[in-house]
Design a protein around this motif. Structure first.
Motif, PDB file in Angstrom:
ATOM      1  N   ALA A   1       4.289  -3.159   3.188  1.00 39.50           N
ATOM      2  CA  ALA A   1       4.080  -4.609   2.571  1.00 39.50           C
ATOM      3  C   ALA A   1       2.992  -5.153   3.711  1.00 39.50           C
ATOM      4  O   ALA A   1       3.198  -5.212   5.168  1.00 39.50           O
ATOM      5  N   LEU A   2       2.008  -5.645   2.940  1.00 36.90           N
ATOM      6  CA  LEU A   2       1.076  -6.544   3.955  1.00 36.90           C
ATOM      7  C   LEU A   2       0.807  -7.919   3.381  1.00 36.90           C
ATOM      8  O   LEU A   2       0.645  -8.241   2.176  1.00 36.90           O
TER       9      LEU A   2
ATOM     10  N   GLN B   1       0.947  -1.154  -0.027  1.00 40.48           N
ATOM     11  CA  GLN B   1      -0.059   0.184   0.149  1.00 40.48           C
ATOM     12  C   GLN B   1       0.853   1.170   0.226  1.00 40.48           C
ATOM     13  O   GLN B   1       1.746   1.585   0.835  1.00 40.48           O
ATOM     14  N   PRO B   2       0.739   1.948  -1.065  1.00 42.25           N
ATOM     15  CA  PRO B   2       1.343   3.381  -1.079  1.00 42.25           C
ATOM     16  C   PRO B   2       1.347   4.321   0.024  1.00 42.25           C
ATOM     17  O   PRO B   2       0.215   4.595   0.687  1.00 42.25           O
ATOM     18  N   VAL B   3       2.311   5.139   0.339  1.00 41.84           N
ATOM     19  CA  VAL B   3       2.181   6.306   1.146  1.00 41.84           C
ATOM     20  C   VAL B   3       2.788   7.251   0.703  1.00 41.84           C
ATOM     21  O   VAL B   3       3.664   7.634   0.039  1.00 41.84           O
TER      22      VAL B   3
ATOM     23  N   MET C   1      -2.097  -3.390  -2.975  1.00 43.08           N
ATOM     24  CA  MET C   1      -2.189  -4.120  -4.411  1.00 43.08           C
ATOM     25  C   MET C   1      -0.878  -4.950  -4.619  1.00 43.08           C
ATOM     26  O   MET C   1       0.267  -4.738  -3.890  1.00 43.08           O
ATOM     27  N   GLY C   2      -0.994  -5.707  -5.666  1.00 41.99           N
ATOM     28  CA  GLY C   2      -0.037  -6.604  -5.946  1.00 41.99           C
ATOM     29  C   GLY C   2       0.875  -6.028  -6.783  1.00 41.99           C
ATOM     30  O   GLY C   2       1.019  -4.461  -7.036  1.00 41.99           O
ATOM     31  N   THR C   3       2.101  -6.565  -6.829  1.00 39.69           N
ATOM     32  CA  THR C   3       3.505  -5.712  -7.685  1.00 39.69           C
ATOM     33  C   THR C   3       3.261  -5.191  -8.851  1.00 39.69           C
ATOM     34  O   THR C   3       3.609  -4.250  -9.042  1.00 39.69           O
ATOM     35  N   GLU C   4       2.345  -5.863  -9.711  1.00 37.20           N
ATOM     36  CA  GLU C   4       2.094  -5.526 -11.106  1.00 37.20           C
ATOM     37  C   GLU C   4       1.434  -4.259 -10.869  1.00 37.20           C
ATOM     38  O   GLU C   4       1.732  -3.205 -11.594  1.00 37.20           O
TER      39      GLU C   4
END
Ligand code: C2E
Ligand code: CA
Ligand code: CA
Ligand code: CA
Length: 272
Positions: A59-60, A44-46, A257-260
């Motif tokens: 990272a979750l 999740q972006p910060v 979200m996933g890495t892609e």
């Protein structure tokens, strides 16, 4: 006869034995999932509110079970903690997060359970991962709860060794624990993550807004950066900007979200 029946009912409640069997099968599935590497990570972006840039990610852990479907971290993290599986899980998350960090700008935050601070091999494990993937130590942020910081600094050899590597530390769920605030001057901390219990009430409760303002002042005085979690509405983001908040995270900015999907988001990110 009636007494016997009551006795039987008290001890063999079929619903309860179902629960126990269910717990045990979930536990053995989690064990296997860890061994087979079936857990994955979402990120999740910060957001930096001033520069309007994504400066880091959290990272979750995610568990997509072949027949149960998605199992919530709210279920499998406490189970892993109870059944002695959390150290292995935290290590797996650290390794995967640092592997991904190579492909990202900024920092990656990883949640560590209190039990991982009883793992004397953890600092070496972290160092080996940083070294193997070539990630600069400051780009790893360890999210720890107030529970860990409730013990005095000198009783925390694992945390001290981790910090000596040059990694950063964030206090997760700040303000929801039982502990006093004395740890704030005892430890060298980098971030306070303000729980969504406070952020979520911006615009609805003046008391919660006052607590948030107080946290921002406290953090500024101590040289700590504040990450407001759980930002779900535009009004909360606006309020935080005006109050001088530096960093924010939440569904209104981006979901985990996933890495892609994350790479795509970062590529197409435009300050609004
Ligand atoms: P946390 O560390 O406080 O993580 C934030 C949780 O809030 C995440 O739930 C995230 O998906 C959710 N969230 C983010 N933005 C919003 C929002 O705007 N609104 C709302 N309502 N929720 C939001 P998630 O992924 O279900 O994780 C739950 C908890 O499980 C985490 O809470 C953390 O304590 C634990 N956890 C997750 N992954 C790991 C891990 O790898 N290791 C350890 N030890 N714990 C983990
Ligand atoms: Ca966290
Ligand atoms: Ca949190
Ligand atoms: Ca939480």
């Amino acid at each position: 006869q009636a007494r016997l029946e009551r006795h039987w009912v008290a001890h063999y409640d079929p619903r309860r034995s179902q629960d126990v069997r269910e717990q045990m099968s979930l536990e053995s599935d989690l064990h296997e999932a860890l061994e087979r590497g079936e857990l994955s990570l979402y990120f999740q972006p910060v957001l930096d509110l001033c520069r309007e840039q994504i400066v880091g990610v959290e990272a979750l852990a995610r568990w997509f079970h072949p027949t149960r479907g998605a199992v919530s971290p709210g279920v499998f993290i406490p189970l892993a903690e109870e059944r002695g599986l959390i150290r292995a899980l935290d290590r797996m998350v650290l390794e995967e997060a640092l592997r991904t960090a190579v492909t990202l700008p900024g920092w990656v935050a990883v949640n560590l359970s209190a039990q991982s601070f009883l793992d004397p091999g953890l600092p070496k494990f972290v160092w080996d991962c940083l070294d193997r993937f070539g990630v600069e130590p400051w780009r790893l942020v360890l999210e720890i709860t107030e529970r860990v910081l409730a013990l005095p600094a000198k009783a925390q050899p694992v945390l001290k060794e981790l910090q000596a590597l040059g990694v950063q530390v964030a206090v997760d769920d700040f303000g929801t624990g039982y502990s006093s605030l004395s740890y704030l001057r005892e430890f060298n901390l980098n971030y306070l993550k303000v729980d969504q219990a406070f952020t979520g009430r911006i615009g609805a409760s003046q008391k919660d807004e006052a607590v948030l303002e107080g946290i921002l002042i406290l953090a500024a005085g101590l040289g700590l950066r504040v990450i407001a979690e759980g930002v779900e509405k535009p009004i909360q983001l606006r309020w935080l900007k005006e109050a001088g908040g530096e960093l924010a995270q939440g569904y209104h900015i981006a979901r985990p979200m996933g890495t892609e999907a994350l790479h795509q988001l970062l590529e197409n990110w435009q300050p609004s």
